[in-house]
Design a protein around this motif. Sequence first.
Motif, PDB file in Angstrom:
ATOM      1  N   ASP A 126      -9.626  34.368  15.096  1.00 29.49           N
ATOM      2  CA  ASP A 126     -10.798  34.727  15.888  1.00 29.49           C
ATOM      3  C   ASP A 126     -12.020  35.004  15.036  1.00 29.49           C
ATOM      4  O   ASP A 126     -12.806  35.910  15.340  1.00 29.49           O
ATOM      5  CB  ASP A 126     -10.472  35.967  16.724  1.00 29.49           C
ATOM      6  CG  ASP A 126     -10.021  37.130  15.861  1.00 29.49           C
ATOM      7  OD1 ASP A 126      -9.389  36.884  14.812  1.00 29.49           O
ATOM      8  OD2 ASP A 126     -10.305  38.278  16.220  1.00 29.49           O
ATOM      9  N   ASN A 160      -4.125  35.198  14.161  1.00 23.56           N
ATOM     10  CA  ASN A 160      -5.342  35.592  14.865  1.00 23.56           C
ATOM     11  C   ASN A 160      -6.464  34.807  14.223  1.00 23.56           C
ATOM     12  O   ASN A 160      -6.867  35.092  13.098  1.00 23.56           O
ATOM     13  CB  ASN A 160      -5.611  37.103  14.751  1.00 23.56           C
ATOM     14  CG  ASN A 160      -4.708  37.917  15.647  1.00 23.56           C
ATOM     15  OD1 ASN A 160      -4.565  37.632  16.827  1.00 23.56           O
ATOM     16  ND2 ASN A 160      -4.061  38.924  15.071  1.00 23.56           N
ATOM     17  N   LYS A 172      -7.603  35.011  19.386  1.00 22.73           N
ATOM     18  CA  LYS A 172      -6.516  35.978  19.197  1.00 22.73           C
ATOM     19  C   LYS A 172      -5.204  35.348  19.649  1.00 22.73           C
ATOM     20  O   LYS A 172      -5.169  34.483  20.521  1.00 22.73           O
ATOM     21  CB  LYS A 172      -6.790  37.240  20.023  1.00 22.73           C
ATOM     22  CG  LYS A 172      -8.031  37.996  19.585  1.00 22.73           C
ATOM     23  CD  LYS A 172      -7.727  39.011  18.506  1.00 22.73           C
ATOM     24  CE  LYS A 172      -8.979  39.582  17.866  1.00 22.73           C
ATOM     25  NZ  LYS A 172      -9.788  40.349  18.790  1.00 22.73           N
ATOM     26  N   ARG A 198      -6.217  34.529  10.319  1.00 23.60           N
ATOM     27  CA  ARG A 198      -4.878  34.784   9.760  1.00 23.60           C
ATOM     28  C   ARG A 198      -3.877  33.919  10.498  1.00 23.60           C
ATOM     29  O   ARG A 198      -3.989  33.743  11.713  1.00 23.60           O
ATOM     30  CB  ARG A 198      -4.481  36.251   9.935  1.00 23.60           C
ATOM     31  CG  ARG A 198      -5.366  37.252   9.218  1.00 23.60           C
ATOM     32  CD  ARG A 198      -5.344  37.081   7.731  1.00 23.60           C
ATOM     33  NE  ARG A 198      -6.575  36.461   7.274  1.00 23.60           N
ATOM     34  CZ  ARG A 198      -6.710  35.948   6.042  1.00 23.60           C
ATOM     35  NH1 ARG A 198      -5.703  35.970   5.187  1.00 23.60           N
ATOM     36  NH2 ARG A 198      -7.831  35.386   5.694  1.00 23.60           N
TER      37      ARG A 198
END
Lengths: 404, 404, 404, 404
Positions: A63, A61, A310, A92
């Motif tokens: 974002d 992710n 995402k 991540r």
Amino acid sequence: MAKNIYVETLDKTPTPMGQYELVERKGIGHPDSVADALAEEVSRALCRMYKSEFGKVLHHNTDETQIVAGMSKPAYGGGTIVNPAYIMLVGRATTYVEENGKTVSLPCIPEALKAATNYLRKTFPNLDPESEIILDAKLGQGSDDLRGVYQTSKFLANDTSFGVGYAPYSITDRLVLETEEYINGPMKKKMPQTGQDVKVMASRVGRDVTMTVACAMVDKHIEDKSAYISSIEHLKDLVYENALKIIGDEDVNLILDINTADDYDRDVLYLTCTGLSQEMGDDGSVGRGNRANGLITPFRPMSMEATSGKNPITHIGKIYNILSTQMAEDISKSTTPDAEVLVRILSQIGSPVSEPLSCSIQIVTENPRDVKKWKAEAHEIAAGYLANIDKVTENIISGKTRTF
Amino acid sequence: MAKNIYVETLDKTPTPMGQYELVERKGIGHPDSVADALAEEVSRALCRMYKSEFGKVLHHNTDETQIVAGMSKPAYGGGTIVNPAYIMLVGRATTYVEENGKTVSLPCIPEALKAATNYLRKTFPNLDPESEIILDAKLGQGSDDLRGVYQTSKFLANDTSFGVGYAPYSITDRLVLETEEYINGPMKKKMPQTGQDVKVMASRVGRDVTMTVACAMVDKHIEDKSAYISSIEHLKDLVYENALKIIGDEDVNLILDINTADDYDRDVLYLTCTGLSQEMGDDGSVGRGNRANGLITPFRPMSMEATSGKNPITHIGKIYNILSTQMAEDISKSTTPDAEVLVRILSQIGSPVSEPLSCSIQIVTENPRDVKKWKAEAHEIAAGYLANIDKVTENIISGKTRTF
Amino acid sequence: MAKNIYVETLDKTPTPMGQYELVERKGIGHPDSVADALAEEVSRALCRMYKSEFGKVLHHNTDETQIVAGMSKPAYGGGTIVNPAYIMLVGRATTYVEENGKTVSLPCIPEALKAATNYLRKTFPNLDPESEIILDAKLGQGSDDLRGVYQTSKFLANDTSFGVGYAPYSITDRLVLETEEYINGPMKKKMPQTGQDVKVMASRVGRDVTMTVACAMVDKHIEDKSAYISSIEHLKDLVYENALKIIGDEDVNLILDINTADDYDRDVLYLTCTGLSQEMGDDGSVGRGNRANGLITPFRPMSMEATSGKNPITHIGKIYNILSTQMAEDISKSTTPDAEVLVRILSQIGSPVSEPLSCSIQIVTENPRDVKKWKAEAHEIAAGYLANIDKVTENIISGKTRTF
Amino acid sequence: MAKNIYVETLDKTPTPMGQYELVERKGIGHPDSVADALAEEVSRALCRMYKSEFGKVLHHNTDETQIVAGMSKPAYGGGTIVNPAYIMLVGRATTYVEENGKTVSLPCIPEALKAATNYLRKTFPNLDPESEIILDAKLGQGSDDLRGVYQTSKFLANDTSFGVGYAPYSITDRLVLETEEYINGPMKKKMPQTGQDVKVMASRVGRDVTMTVACAMVDKHIEDKSAYISSIEHLKDLVYENALKIIGDEDVNLILDINTADDYDRDVLYLTCTGLSQEMGDDGSVGRGNRANGLITPFRPMSMEATSGKNPITHIGKIYNILSTQMAEDISKSTTPDAEVLVRILSQIGSPVSEPLSCSIQIVTENPRDVKKWKAEAHEIAAGYLANIDKVTENIISGKTRTF
């Protein structure tokens, strides 16, 4: 018939027919949109890398891109970037995997940097990514547990969450969206002195729409103040003309304002070196700008989730927002243009993404009885999307789907 | 009577009486809330500094803190932070002023670092700010133009924007909000092994509320697996007991889940060193969590603006969100508990903050006729707030007002 | 005759005739040399900018570049950069000037980034600066006082400091210097699989010279272990052959070792993706490698000053080290090849750079009586350099002068 | 008798009796010394952690701390840090080990941050580490190969390198060293207005020593200009008085200058908020300041190696520099104070640290015949050090040994 899909009528005035509407779009050069775009480009690059290495997308992710404004001294004929903006890609990712007892590290950050630089170079012709930004990246391994969900063949929802979408765009929506797309699209050749940081806002009261465009101008294409002033006038003419095409037969009274914060007497102008306000004074981050349909629409239901960056496999906040918008658009085509279609999909953590807790389709129309005849088709469309949810993911990865 | 205040009834079912409700709160230790809190602490510190130096607040918006997760190895009895989380305070501030032809530089970053560290130390007893985070700061001067608005005596709206608020909290709202406040408040002494990263979500279907609590546990207070398991059981008992008090006479059927992602067989537990998931795998940023009333409420109107860190003088996205919530709360007290009060305030860029374009108060009730008798008082309350908008600002600066 | 120039004989054995000699060169790809090079490129870019804007060089010292090693996974046929090295350009610069009561900001960081990227791209063909490093820059304004010295027409010494140089290069010196230049020069076309990170060390005991070369090999040009082994053999042959040319008639017994840390049985090889050890495990910083003559020579007098990145106008640590080396070389040509010429120049803070406190020229020779006949010419050469010190500066700015 | 230890006489004038001497010490608050200190504190903290976890020191070299100057506005009575200095701890460490097929991560960065903060707090009473610096850390895993050498029981030299040392300190040396120690030691109570950034330089021509002290003054203890002037006068008196004690019976003519760059008429003073010039305009890095004996002595042999931060187990550049200095000091005690003892130790890569290629002890004296009688003892002392090299390491780890 697929379970958990509910089609119903909703007894309220369709938004486009209400008294007020407020719609905004932060153009592709707005710092929040730059952050969204980079977050999404990084996610897509990781998806491609994971698929090429492992045949499937692994957990990530990305974002959280943060943009810290720089400092510039624009000047007629071409000014100077004094301090570059600082852009940090954050998120991540699966930075390593264990295979046969060995740790295989994956080049997440190099792939992220490459994707981000390519995007910036391709999208912002007045920005030199080498010297006018500093690009940093901090992508770390996620927690162990979340990575577990990727080991099943069916992807499971990462959270109890939801997505919302609506269709069709109202005329106010379209004015905002298509004006930005025009300025940053076909109009650019005619007016290279317009930058990519374009913010369009329209407020409608009854049939009066006031549309305000704030457009960063590029100093090297503007030789003096009178050139600036005539550029703004030219821009206004072009945008107005284009707006009339968008409006067509609709009963709308348009007022158009361009760069209202300008004050020619005090020499306060919206002049930039790069066409991007991140160069001076405007920070940006992911999820703070446009929703997945490209707009900010306070008078409509919106999800607060950051869609861009995402992962497109398990992250409900991304998939269901995109999915509900696409469903609404398709369903809307089978109803009348006046009906407002609202889709709201609720996930169940741990259940397959294709099996939401509920998929609620509400059709707002002045003739509620019509809903009956649209119901079956709406249901079928929704079921079709859920059955082919992989296709939604694929379109995201290939960049065909808008996320901001 | 003050202009532009409209009180009306709205013909819909009050949200608490609808079929579905979804409510979430990211507790004070969630990375998005940590980011919100630091952004707000920095803003408040700058306000105090500006007031002490210049007798007034100067331009700033420090609403961009970014948290990059660290890496930890929790272990029964006390594990290890392997890599600190990285926290970058970001935003715009008045970093210097010109006085009598001289440039006076202001210590924005030192004040920001001090405020942030103090907050972390005071709020998270299991975190050592000196070695378990890296705290960075990039606060730059804003663009010239925005600073101009501070030179008038009446503060002018920075944007065409809006704020929304509602009252009263539904029982679902209260369960979520007060559960987090209980765990991170009075309960802490009884269970120091519970961390501050507590996420509470409740979904209501009819009268059935499923409340899910995810609570990071602190390893040094837990000696082994059975201690963990009994801690969770104890936590469940305490939270359940407290929830019953919140519910009181309300007709609610509560199901409570704690740390549902745990899997005791596979030794997957929510164990942390610091009680904060930022230590491992969870990034955070401002404006991505709770709204100004402390909740995320997808079934209610919400503003997407990040409230925390914005300046409390001219930033509509902050002031009107807080103002509308406070208005709604006060108005609600003069109606019946069953009525839902919605307030939506729209600004006009360049007009005084105290003179919005419109302040719309909608009262949703099962007996729309009652609205008539509440109208005058609602109007008066709203007018009072607008007349005393400085008080709203003061309460924000002094920290009396919740922003997340 | 110019004052303060002293020519004398020194009664000791010339270093090349002593029992021991130890000489080292960190090649252009060694992290300390990369740091030196970037520091110097940044200084040169600033000099050019200042000259173009103001007709003269302004204060700066950009001699603090820091390189933090990345992480890589080299593999036969081409491996992967897992984490980019992080390079931070650091130093003091004139970031703004006051002109007619207005502050003019200067684009120091953009110029620095551009210069650094250009150098990396031009010099290291196996490194992609866009994705395989992260380039950051922190250049701040220096303290007020130091900038004052630039306002005079004659440049004044910034410090009580000194420079030292010697000539000619001994045969050990030449073996080290010219071997690195050969590997990173004419030999590259024959062996593109050799990287730029080449470290050459030679220790001489009597007439026996042991030369050790550590050369990073580039994985994408090497398909397997046997290709690696034969590459090293080929490299050894070429270097040996070239060394014989360097040695010519000199009475030297050469032993040559290449990549002695390799252990073929344990598969420990010096394999890299980029030819640079900064990609994995080797940090670097300015002033920690070669002296201004390109060598580290512990058995000769050396200055500890970092030469690269210092301003070439007032910084004694830079100018006098370069000047003394050039003087020594010229003087040496007018003596015999066996004589060792040592030059040591001492500054007086606040006096013009062209008027040192002392310029001491020592000639070490086996026939001290010869010194007498060289004295006048030596004096004249030194005086000529001091009289034309601007020329030294110009050559530095144009990149004609070696600094590491 | 131990092999490879050579004691000989050297036929030259002892440095203290030569015509020129130049000696400098960067006090503990100079940015280069702060960098050295932090690098060494980090290494010591890692040593302690490794020993406590594994019973032995693991591979690391943390000798790359970079300090980027901040910005301050000192003022009589107390000014302001406008921007904190940025300090980045950099180096290689064993960040994880493989044990029984599992990866155990080690908290290198938290330990480094803790050690650095403790040192700063303890050493610089006028600096608030929480708000007046930004402390970052980038410590990565070293390359695999270097870690291998730690698996043997005898530690092997990491490189072909050398160390040099001399004794005793000349009177010029002692004036410089002991003056800084006095100002930053016993004198501080009398004059808290003196900061820790003290630079002492002495140039000796014949028997005339000109000692220049540059001492940052702390603004909050100085209420106005006349207080500043009288502080400098007081400082001069105290330092002079102390210098006379150091000189004792030596035949030295001392000239003392304090803060010569001050210009009272133009109000150019050396005033700081923290007593550290890193707050404004002075960057710093490791290995650029004092050698292992605390001094910079261009007229003596010096090693260019950065001693601070290197691992004290295998790094020749650290161990042999410290060792040679300690040997020289002990040997010097058994000769006459007039004799200059030079020790030069050369390593052999891959051989045990305790078995150098050569340990050359040169005794320079006006009566070369005396060397004969000192030879045996000198040899014995050297052999004793080599036999007990662990003791040298222990003293480094415990902080008993000076490294800068």
